[in-house]
Write an enzyme that holds these catalytic residues in place. Structure first.
Site, PDB file in Angstrom:
ATOM      1  N   SER A   1       0.833  -1.293   0.016  1.00  0.00           N
ATOM      2  CA  SER A   1      -0.110   0.210   0.039  1.00  0.00           C
ATOM      3  C   SER A   1       0.896   1.410   0.135  1.00  0.00           C
ATOM      4  CB  SER A   1      -1.018   0.127   1.414  1.00  0.00           C
ATOM      5  OG  SER A   1      -1.662   1.419   1.302  1.00  0.00           O
TER       6      SER A   1
ATOM      7  N   ASP B   1      -4.436   3.860  -1.863  1.00  0.00           N
ATOM      8  CA  ASP B   1      -5.501   4.301  -1.045  1.00  0.00           C
ATOM      9  C   ASP B   1      -6.182   5.745  -1.446  1.00  0.00           C
ATOM     10  OD1 ASP B   1      -6.169   1.874   0.861  1.00  0.00           O
ATOM     11  OD2 ASP B   1      -3.819   2.388   1.242  1.00  0.00           O
TER      12      ASP B   1
ATOM     13  N   GLY C   1      -3.609   4.313   8.044  1.00  0.00           N
ATOM     14  CA  GLY C   1      -2.614   3.110   7.782  1.00  0.00           C
ATOM     15  C   GLY C   1      -1.890   2.858   9.112  1.00  0.00           C
TER      16      GLY C   1
ATOM     17  N   MET D   1     -11.972  -5.323   4.746  1.00  0.00           N
ATOM     18  CA  MET D   1     -11.176  -4.442   5.685  1.00  0.00           C
ATOM     19  C   MET D   1     -11.166  -5.017   6.969  1.00  0.00           C
ATOM     20  SD  MET D   1     -10.396  -1.938   3.747  1.00  0.00           S
ATOM     21  CE  MET D   1      -9.633  -0.898   4.951  1.00  0.00           C
TER      22      MET D   1
ATOM     23  N   HIS E   1      -8.306   1.556  -4.456  1.00  0.00           N
ATOM     24  CA  HIS E   1      -9.394   1.624  -3.240  1.00  0.00           C
ATOM     25  C   HIS E   1      -9.890   2.928  -2.925  1.00  0.00           C
ATOM     26  CE1 HIS E   1     -10.355   0.465   1.243  1.00  0.00           C
ATOM     27  NE2 HIS E   1     -11.493   0.752   0.496  1.00  0.00           N
TER      28      HIS E   1
ATOM     29  N   MET F   1      -8.551   8.489  -0.066  1.00  0.00           N
ATOM     30  CA  MET F   1      -9.515   9.086   0.653  1.00  0.00           C
ATOM     31  C   MET F   1      -9.727  10.470   0.792  1.00  0.00           C
ATOM     32  SD  MET F   1      -7.319   7.300   4.184  1.00  0.00           S
ATOM     33  CE  MET F   1      -6.636   5.737   4.000  1.00  0.00           C
TER      34      MET F   1
ATOM     35  N   MET G   1     -11.964   5.274  -1.080  1.00  0.00           N
ATOM     36  CA  MET G   1     -12.628   5.689   0.215  1.00  0.00           C
ATOM     37  C   MET G   1     -13.497   6.957   0.113  1.00  0.00           C
ATOM     38  SD  MET G   1     -10.010   3.673   2.650  1.00  0.00           S
ATOM     39  CE  MET G   1      -8.804   3.734   1.618  1.00  0.00           C
TER      40      MET G   1
ATOM     41  N   SER H   1       2.555  -0.478   6.248  1.00  0.00           N
ATOM     42  CA  SER H   1       3.504  -0.247   7.117  1.00  0.00           C
ATOM     43  C   SER H   1       4.403  -1.556   7.340  1.00  0.00           C
ATOM     44  CB  SER H   1       3.071   0.166   8.423  1.00  0.00           C
ATOM     45  OG  SER H   1       2.262  -0.446   9.015  1.00  0.00           O
TER      46      SER H   1
ATOM     47  N   GLY I   1      -3.764  -4.218   8.743  1.00  0.00           N
ATOM     48  CA  GLY I   1      -2.903  -4.867   9.950  1.00  0.00           C
ATOM     49  C   GLY I   1      -2.219  -6.177   9.200  1.00  0.00           C
TER      50      GLY I   1
ATOM     51  N   HIS J   1      -0.979  -0.841  -4.386  1.00  0.00           N
ATOM     52  CA  HIS J   1      -2.221  -0.566  -3.717  1.00  0.00           C
ATOM     53  C   HIS J   1      -2.403   0.784  -3.787  1.00  0.00           C
ATOM     54  CE1 HIS J   1      -6.072  -1.087  -1.907  1.00  0.00           C
ATOM     55  NE2 HIS J   1      -5.700  -0.485  -0.660  1.00  0.00           N
TER      56      HIS J   1
ATOM     57  N   ASP K   1      -7.108  -6.178   3.778  1.00  0.00           N
ATOM     58  CA  ASP K   1      -6.578  -4.741   3.801  1.00  0.00           C
ATOM     59  C   ASP K   1      -6.464  -4.275   5.302  1.00  0.00           C
ATOM     60  OD1 ASP K   1      -5.249  -2.289   3.821  1.00  0.00           O
ATOM     61  OD2 ASP K   1      -6.607  -1.445   2.159  1.00  0.00           O
TER      62      ASP K   1
END
Length: 223
Positions: free
Chosen positions: A9, A36, A146, A139, A68, A38, A70, A200, A179, A34, A177
């Site tokens: 990500s 993200d 993140g 999710m 993705h 937002m 959001m 991360s 953790g 990936h 996605d």
């Protein structure tokens, strides 16, 4: 079992060197990137728009880009990201007034279509659109930031989605996605996932190739 795909990500990458970072993780063995997106409306954070996707393509990134959304609404961004070079586009059912129409829009513009399910989102929204989906994104954290911790109840949801896909005899990817890391990726795979999005866990490590290789070893053990 479909092949497993690892997607770093870019939310966790160094944005001052985004092109280099994207290139580095692909060279390190990642399958896709990936992105993200937002909007500080649907989720409490603001990240990137279609220009960043287009910039990665202009930089020379040839790898598939998994977008993705959001955001709310989604239809205009679907068109813009498709034109900017997205490969997959996934959105949340709560963010579209007409989910079937939004899924069709993604495919009309040459991308693969996905729905993202938040931790508290029911599977009922999949009932009438299974044949319109190329992927389902589970999710395993609440979207917006993140570096969050994996929510264990996501494992049961992954298993239920895998059963649903199998019962419909469909080829639909199940992505996870939130953790995802070397310590739990095998367990997530055993639950039924085959796309693993990690931010991360990859970008916070000094050697991208080493952590991606470790993830693949864990996935091999999970088969």
């Amino acid at each position: 079992m479909q092949d497993y795909l690892i997607l770093p990500s870019l939310l966790s990458a160094d944005f001052a060197r985004l092109g280099e970072e994207a290139e580095a993780v692909i060279d390190a063995g990642a399958d896709m990137l990936h992105l993200d997106v937002m909007d500080n409306h649907y989720v409490p954070n603001l990240t990137v728009g279609p220009l960043v996707c287009e910039a990665l393509r202009s930089y020379g990134i040839k790898a598939p880009i998994d977008v993705h959304l959001m955001t709310k609404p989604v239809d205009r961004l679907i068109i813009d990201f498709a034109k900017a070079g997205a490969t997959n586009i996934t959105f949340h059912p709560e963010a579209s007034d007409h989910v079937d129409r939004s899924l069709a829009l993604i495919r009309q513009h040459g991308c693969k279509a996905g729905l993202a399910l938040n931790p508290a989102t029911s599977l009922h929204c999949l009932e009438y659109v299974m044949d319109k989906l190329d992927l389902i994104l589970i999710m395993s954290v609440n979207p917006g930031f993140g570096g969050q911790t994996f929510i264990p109840s996501a494992l049961d949801k992954i298993s239920r989605v895998r059963e649903l896909v199998t019962s419909h005899d469909l080829t639909v990817r199940i992505a996870v996605d939130g953790g995802v890391k070397t310590e739990n990726i095998g367990q997530i795979a055993q639950a039924g996932a085959d796309m693993f999005i990690a931010g991360s866990a990859i970008f916070n490590q000094p050697d991208y190739a080493e952590v991606i290789s470790t993830m693949r070893k864990q996935l091999l053990c999970a088969r």
